[in-house]
Structures are given as C-alpha cells and as structure tokens.
Design an enzyme around this catalytic site. Structure first.
Site, PDB file in Angstrom:
ATOM      1  N   TRP A 158       0.847  -1.190   0.123  1.00  0.00           N
ATOM      2  CA  TRP A 158       0.081   0.044  -0.045  1.00  0.00           C
ATOM      3  C   TRP A 158       0.822   1.374  -0.139  1.00  0.00           C
ATOM      4  CZ3 TRP A 158      -0.201   4.042   3.835  1.00  0.00           C
ATOM      5  CH2 TRP A 158      -1.337   5.020   3.374  1.00  0.00           C
ATOM      6  N   GLU A 208      -2.873  -2.975  -2.662  1.00  0.00           N
ATOM      7  CA  GLU A 208      -3.973  -2.399  -2.129  1.00  0.00           C
ATOM      8  C   GLU A 208      -4.625  -0.942  -2.520  1.00  0.00           C
ATOM      9  OE1 GLU A 208      -3.441  -1.975   2.058  1.00  0.00           O
ATOM     10  OE2 GLU A 208      -5.504  -1.389   2.461  1.00  0.00           O
ATOM     11  N   LYS A 223      -7.024   2.450  -2.645  1.00  0.00           N
ATOM     12  CA  LYS A 223      -7.726   3.357  -1.610  1.00  0.00           C
ATOM     13  C   LYS A 223      -8.367   4.722  -2.675  1.00  0.00           C
ATOM     14  CE  LYS A 223      -6.683   5.591   2.556  1.00  0.00           C
ATOM     15  NZ  LYS A 223      -5.884   5.561   3.893  1.00  0.00           N
ATOM     16  N   ASP A 247      -9.748  -3.268   0.856  1.00  0.00           N
ATOM     17  CA  ASP A 247      -9.808  -2.803   2.452  1.00  0.00           C
ATOM     18  C   ASP A 247     -11.140  -2.218   2.511  1.00  0.00           C
ATOM     19  OD1 ASP A 247      -9.848  -0.896   4.478  1.00  0.00           O
ATOM     20  OD2 ASP A 247      -7.461  -1.123   4.510  1.00  0.00           O
ATOM     21  N   HIS A 255     -11.946   1.495   2.114  1.00  0.00           N
ATOM     22  CA  HIS A 255     -11.169   2.231   1.163  1.00  0.00           C
ATOM     23  C   HIS A 255     -12.227   2.750  -0.038  1.00  0.00           C
ATOM     24  CE1 HIS A 255      -6.850   1.428   2.299  1.00  0.00           C
ATOM     25  NE2 HIS A 255      -7.505   1.961   3.210  1.00  0.00           N
ATOM     26  N   HIS A 297      -8.720  -6.710   3.751  1.00  0.00           N
ATOM     27  CA  HIS A 297      -8.305  -6.019   5.033  1.00  0.00           C
ATOM     28  C   HIS A 297      -9.846  -5.585   5.559  1.00  0.00           C
ATOM     29  CE1 HIS A 297      -3.897  -4.224   4.669  1.00  0.00           C
ATOM     30  NE2 HIS A 297      -3.881  -5.551   4.409  1.00  0.00           N
ATOM     31  N   ASP A 315     -12.676   8.349   8.386  1.00  0.00           N
ATOM     32  CA  ASP A 315     -11.697   7.193   9.012  1.00  0.00           C
ATOM     33  C   ASP A 315     -11.861   5.817   8.306  1.00  0.00           C
ATOM     34  OD1 ASP A 315      -9.588   6.099  10.299  1.00  0.00           O
ATOM     35  OD2 ASP A 315     -11.224   5.258  11.719  1.00  0.00           O
ATOM     36  N   ASP A 367     -10.377   3.169   9.549  1.00  0.00           N
ATOM     37  CA  ASP A 367      -9.711   2.193  10.165  1.00  0.00           C
ATOM     38  C   ASP A 367     -10.395   2.007  11.611  1.00  0.00           C
ATOM     39  OD1 ASP A 367      -7.499   1.581   8.097  1.00  0.00           O
ATOM     40  OD2 ASP A 367      -7.386   3.744   8.545  1.00  0.00           O
ATOM     41  N   ASP A 415      -7.437  -4.569   9.681  1.00  0.00           N
ATOM     42  CA  ASP A 415      -6.625  -3.374   9.332  1.00  0.00           C
ATOM     43  C   ASP A 415      -7.672  -2.446  10.134  1.00  0.00           C
ATOM     44  OD1 ASP A 415      -4.923  -1.492   8.693  1.00  0.00           O
ATOM     45  OD2 ASP A 415      -5.473  -1.397   6.634  1.00  0.00           O
TER      46      ASP A 415
END
Ligand code: RNT
Ligand code: ZN
Length: 414
Positions: free
Chosen positions: A181, A222, A224, A255, A258, A282, A290, A292, A322
């Site tokens: 990433w 990965e 995003k 993810d 993302h 992820h 956010d 995460d 993640d």
C-alpha cells in the site's frame, strides 16, 4: 456440552445444518492479526519518528507496546482470548536491529526474532513494506514519485520485503502475503492524473520482476479512494490496482474502509475472483473520514463472510484485519475485532446454504427473504459460546476480566 448448545444444535439441525461441522470449518480458518494495532502503527525502526503519510491514529490510551517484547506479550494475550489458530501481519517498520537500518537494506535476519516467536505461537506470518513515516515519503509520493532516485529507493525496499515474505513462508511452511500500500496522491486537484499511474505501473513491474515461489510468498496490491492529504487524487486507485492485479495475476487487496461510504467490498469479491487468483481482505470499518475503526459485527462484516463461505472461497481469500484505535485498550481492540470477524464467519457457516440456493433458483424470493430473516433469530450465540469453550478461551464477556487484569498488572506499569 451445555444445554443451550444442545438446543441450538437441534434448532439448526431442523434446517439441515450441522453445527459441529460448522465449528470444524471455522477452526480451519486463520485470520491475520495486524501487529500495528498494538502500538499505533509506530514500529521499532526509530522510536522518535511519528506516524505520517496519509494515515493517522487518534487517542492516547495508556500502556502501548514500545518494544518487540511488549508487542509479542500483548499479542499472546490477545491470541489467548481468540478461539482458533491465527496469523500475524507484520510491517517493515517492526524489525529487531541494534542500529537503525535503512528501509532498502532490511533483510530476513532483522525479522528472525519474529519467526522464532511465531513458530511456537501462531499459524503463519504476513508482511507489508512501509512506504510512509519516512523522509522520502514526505512529499506524498513514493513509487510514483517524479524523481527516479526516490522511486528506486522504494522499489528496493519493496524487493527487500518480498524476500522477507518468502523467508517467512519458508520458515513457517505457509505462504506469506506481502501487501503493498502506498500513500501517493494529491491533496488538491491535479492536472496530470496519468503520469504518476504510469510510473507506478513501471515501479511495480520492477518490484515483481523476480519470480518467487508462491508456496513462500504471495504479492498483493491495495487500492484506496482517498487518504489524509490525498483527498483529491490517489495514484493507486481501485481501477488502477484491479487492472494491475488482473493483468499480472497478483492478489488484489480489498480494504473495507477504502471505498465510497455506501460502496461495499462484499459485492466485489465474486467479481474480482473471476479475474484474479486470490484476494487479500483488509477487514476494517470506515466511519466518515476514517477507514480504520475497530471491526464490529455490522451488516457489511456479515455480508463479507457470507460471500466467502457461500462462494466456497475459503482457500482463495486471505482474511486480514486493518484497524487502529488508540482511544481504547489496544489488546482489547484486537480481541473485539477478531472475535467479531469470527462470529460473522460462524454465522455464515451456519446458513442452510443449499436450501437458500434452491429457493433462489426456484424464484421463490418470498421464502428466501423469510428464511434469511428467521436465521437472524436463531440461537447463534450458544454455538459461538460452545466454540470458545471447546477452544479453551474465555466464553462471552468474561474475556474482559482477563483484559482488565492484564491492564492492571502489565499495561499500567509501562
Ligand atoms: C492504509 C491502508 C494500509 C495501512 C497499513 C498500516 O490506508 O489501509 O493497509 O492501514 O498498511
Ligand atoms: Zn488496509
């Protein structure tokens, strides 16, 4: 065996579901815990360097790990409260060296302590190059940087990381997934969206030029949508990496945090797996800006696990976590997130899959809807509790007693 499990087993059997088989299947699935929840993505490369480069951790809960010994102790605590045998996902900023080693010079021996520990404790190791928290990432560009020298540095770093991944795979007897990433992107609207992407493709081609036995290392990339400081343009977008992974037959890393807020990765799994050999997930939880937050048992988490189980993709989807939250007990964050992921997997394994498929094939969407809704009221909790008991870990909320004791005896003394 508790009475509640006995009753639950009978209730599921009425739908043709064997709870004992579901639990055996669950025991065979390893989740990769991310080391970076334990110390707010700090790492051990340089204790004074802070986290920078497109991601951030908020909170200052006391007791974070400062050394590999702390981190492993915290991980051991977490694993002891999570049923099953799982993996650890390391980042390149977690080496054990007596002096600071440049990122493009890290080697397997710098991670030998992790391997030694992992062999006795866990099922496997995964890896990530770290292309942030570094002076050469300060500009916001790494593998797609205009400057060839900076690109070269990061290419060398990623090549070194693949070698370390292969070392993990050889030593552990299970391939490491090494995931790339990068934070590259622009805060404000660029005029040239193409050039950085062409440079990124070229850098990736150089990183992957050497073939590595897939028994030892698997490469993932990965994507995003946006990051902190790359709100307007991210070089490694979803389309970029989907195309790259398909054309080079790499693993695509999805993810959950993302994508656009209403866009879900559960719906991408069955499409992507037509074209890429395997996926890395992820598992995360996006909340507003956010990406995460600690994983909880949301509809989307259930949908992700349903897709894996319904599609029979257990062998082709690597489940990694993640998230990073420094506002709560960090060990508890691992435990809560992983237990939630396992609960969602178990719920998926307890579905009367054949019956649901048959209803759909027959066009009986009324019955499909009715059954899916009734399943939500089935005694799932009793099966989960039985699994924890069978795997000799704390049943239910009792795990928090151990978290509190660990906080008092270990974390509060740091
Ligand atoms: C960042 C990516 C990436 C990181 C880790 C620390 O947005 O999700 O996976 O979280 O590499
Ligand atoms: Zn991620």
């Amino acid at each position: 065996m508790s009475n509640s499990y006995r009753i639950a087993r009978e209730r599921y059997a009425e739908f043709g579901v064997d709870t004992d088989i579901a639990l055996q299947q669950l025991a065979g699935i390893a989740i990769s815990l991310h080391c970076w929840q334990g110390d707010d993505v700090g790492g051990f490369e340089n204790p004074d360097a802070g986290l920078s480069g497109g991601i951030a951790v908020t909170g200052n809960y006391p007791g974070k790990a400062h050394t590999p010994i702390d981190l492993r102790k915290d991980l051991e605590m977490a694993y002891s409260l999570i049923p099953g045998r799982h993996r650890l996902n390391l980042h390149a900023i977690y080496p054990e060296t007596d002096r600071q080693v440049a990122r493009n010079e890290i080697r397997p021996e710098h991670f030998a302590g992790w391997v030694e520990w992992a062999k006795g404790s866990i099922q496997g190791l995964d890896f990530n190059p770290t292309l942030f928290s570094h002076p050469l990432a300060e500009s916001g560009f790494t593998l797609s940087h205009q400057d060839a020298g900076i690109r070269d540095f990061w290419i060398e770093h990623c090549i070194a990381c693949r070698e370390i991944g292969a070392y993990f795979g050889r030593e552990m007897g299970t391939p490491a997934v090494t995931n790339i990433w990068i934070p590259d992107g622009y805060k404000d609207t660029p005029v040239d969206r193409a050039s950085p992407r062409l440079r990124l493709r070229e850098s990736l081609d150089r990183i992957f030029a050497e073939e590595i036995d897939p028994q030892h290392n698997l490469d993932a990339v990965e994507a995003k949508l946006f990051g902190i400081g790359s709100e307007s343009y991210v070089v490694g977008s979803h389309e970029f990496y989907l195309g790259y992974a398909v054309s080079c037959q790499k693993l695509l890393c999805l993810d959950a945090g993302h994508f656009h807020p209403t866009e879900v990765i559960s719906d991408k799994i069955s499409s992507a797996l037509i074209y890429v050999p395997e996926l890395l997930l992820h598992v995360s939880r996006g909340v507003r800006w956010d990406s995460d937050h600690v994983v909880t048992l949301t509809d989307e988490l259930q949908a992700i696990m349903q897709e894996i189980v319904r599609g029979g993709y257990q062998e082709r989807v690597h489940i990694g976590l993640d998230f990073f939250d420094a506002s709560i007990n960090r060990v508890a964050a691992w435990v809560i997130g992983t237990r939630s992921a396992l609960k969602a997997l178990l719920m998926a394994l307890l579905e009367p899959a054949a019956r649901l498929r048959q209803l759909e094939a027959e066009g009986d969407y009324t019955a499909r809807l009715a059954l899916l809704e009734e399943l939500k009221a089935m005694p799932f909790g009793a099966v989960w509790d039985h699994y924890c008991w069978q795997q000799d870990v704390a049943v239910g909320y009792a795990f928090m007693d151990q978290i509190k004791a660990y906080e008092k005896n270990v974390l509060s003394k740091r």
